[in-house]
Design a protein around this motif. Structure first.
Motif, PDB file in Angstrom:
ATOM      1  N   GLY A   1      -1.048  -6.932   9.843  1.00 55.60           N
ATOM      2  CA  GLY A   1      -1.002  -7.100  11.176  1.00 55.60           C
ATOM      3  C   GLY A   1       0.275  -7.760  11.669  1.00 55.60           C
ATOM      4  O   GLY A   1       0.936  -7.340  12.619  1.00 55.60           O
ATOM      5  N   ASN A   2       0.624  -8.782  11.028  1.00 56.08           N
ATOM      6  CA  ASN A   2       1.917  -9.358  11.342  1.00 56.08           C
ATOM      7  C   ASN A   2       2.968  -8.574  11.180  1.00 56.08           C
ATOM      8  O   ASN A   2       4.036  -8.450  11.689  1.00 56.08           O
ATOM      9  CB  ASN A   2       2.247 -10.885  10.341  1.00 56.08           C
ATOM     10  CG  ASN A   2       1.226 -11.854  11.049  1.00 56.08           C
ATOM     11  OD1 ASN A   2       0.952 -11.971  12.199  1.00 56.08           O
ATOM     12  ND2 ASN A   2       0.724 -12.784   9.978  1.00 56.08           N
ATOM     13  N   GLN A   3       3.029  -7.705   9.958  1.00 57.19           N
ATOM     14  CA  GLN A   3       4.220  -6.853   9.301  1.00 57.19           C
ATOM     15  C   GLN A   3       4.220  -5.965  10.844  1.00 57.19           C
ATOM     16  O   GLN A   3       5.549  -5.684  10.885  1.00 57.19           O
ATOM     17  CB  GLN A   3       3.490  -6.370   8.230  1.00 57.19           C
ATOM     18  CG  GLN A   3       3.990  -7.028   7.047  1.00 57.19           C
ATOM     19  CD  GLN A   3       3.567  -6.446   5.931  1.00 57.19           C
ATOM     20  OE1 GLN A   3       3.773  -5.384   5.766  1.00 57.19           O
ATOM     21  NE2 GLN A   3       2.735  -7.328   5.071  1.00 57.19           N
ATOM     22  N   LEU A   4       3.195  -5.067  11.253  1.00 53.50           N
ATOM     23  CA  LEU A   4       3.188  -4.316  12.188  1.00 53.50           C
ATOM     24  C   LEU A   4       3.830  -4.823  13.590  1.00 53.50           C
ATOM     25  O   LEU A   4       4.907  -4.332  14.416  1.00 53.50           O
ATOM     26  CB  LEU A   4       1.748  -3.863  12.592  1.00 53.50           C
ATOM     27  CG  LEU A   4       1.388  -2.828  11.373  1.00 53.50           C
ATOM     28  CD1 LEU A   4      -0.275  -2.433  11.829  1.00 53.50           C
ATOM     29  CD2 LEU A   4       1.965  -1.677  11.335  1.00 53.50           C
ATOM     30  N   PHE A   5       3.481  -6.100  13.925  1.00 53.93           N
ATOM     31  CA  PHE A   5       3.922  -6.651  15.094  1.00 53.93           C
ATOM     32  C   PHE A   5       5.338  -6.880  14.851  1.00 53.93           C
ATOM     33  O   PHE A   5       6.315  -6.571  16.038  1.00 53.93           O
ATOM     34  CB  PHE A   5       3.270  -8.052  15.286  1.00 53.93           C
ATOM     35  CG  PHE A   5       3.876  -8.738  16.554  1.00 53.93           C
ATOM     36  CD1 PHE A   5       3.132  -8.568  17.740  1.00 53.93           C
ATOM     37  CD2 PHE A   5       4.468  -9.780  16.414  1.00 53.93           C
ATOM     38  CE1 PHE A   5       3.517  -9.200  19.039  1.00 53.93           C
ATOM     39  CE2 PHE A   5       4.874 -10.491  17.779  1.00 53.93           C
ATOM     40  CZ  PHE A   5       4.660 -10.047  18.806  1.00 53.93           C
TER      41      PHE A   5
END
Length: 66
Positions: A14-18
């Protein structure tokens, strides 16, 4: 002002996508070259070990992951 922005990619998917989405915004709207720093996944000794997963998605071929 520098025309290059370095964005550190770290954390779970999730953090990587953001962080990737933010990099796209900087690249497309702010017209800056973006370099995604993925050293967290190889140099991490203090945080939870998480895998780099963005390579499983159809990311922009011009995106620079280092």
């Amino acid at each position: 002002m520098s025309n290059t922005k370095i964005i550190t990619i770290k954390g779970g998917l999730g953090n990587q996508l953001f962080q990737y989405a933010y990099g796209l915004k900087v690249s497309l709207i702010d017209k800056k070259e973006v370099i995604f720093d993925t050293s967290f996944f190889t140099d991490n000794t203090k945080d939870i070990n998480r895998p780099f997963l963005l390579n499983m998605f159809n990311t922009n071929p011009r995106a620079k992951f280092q």
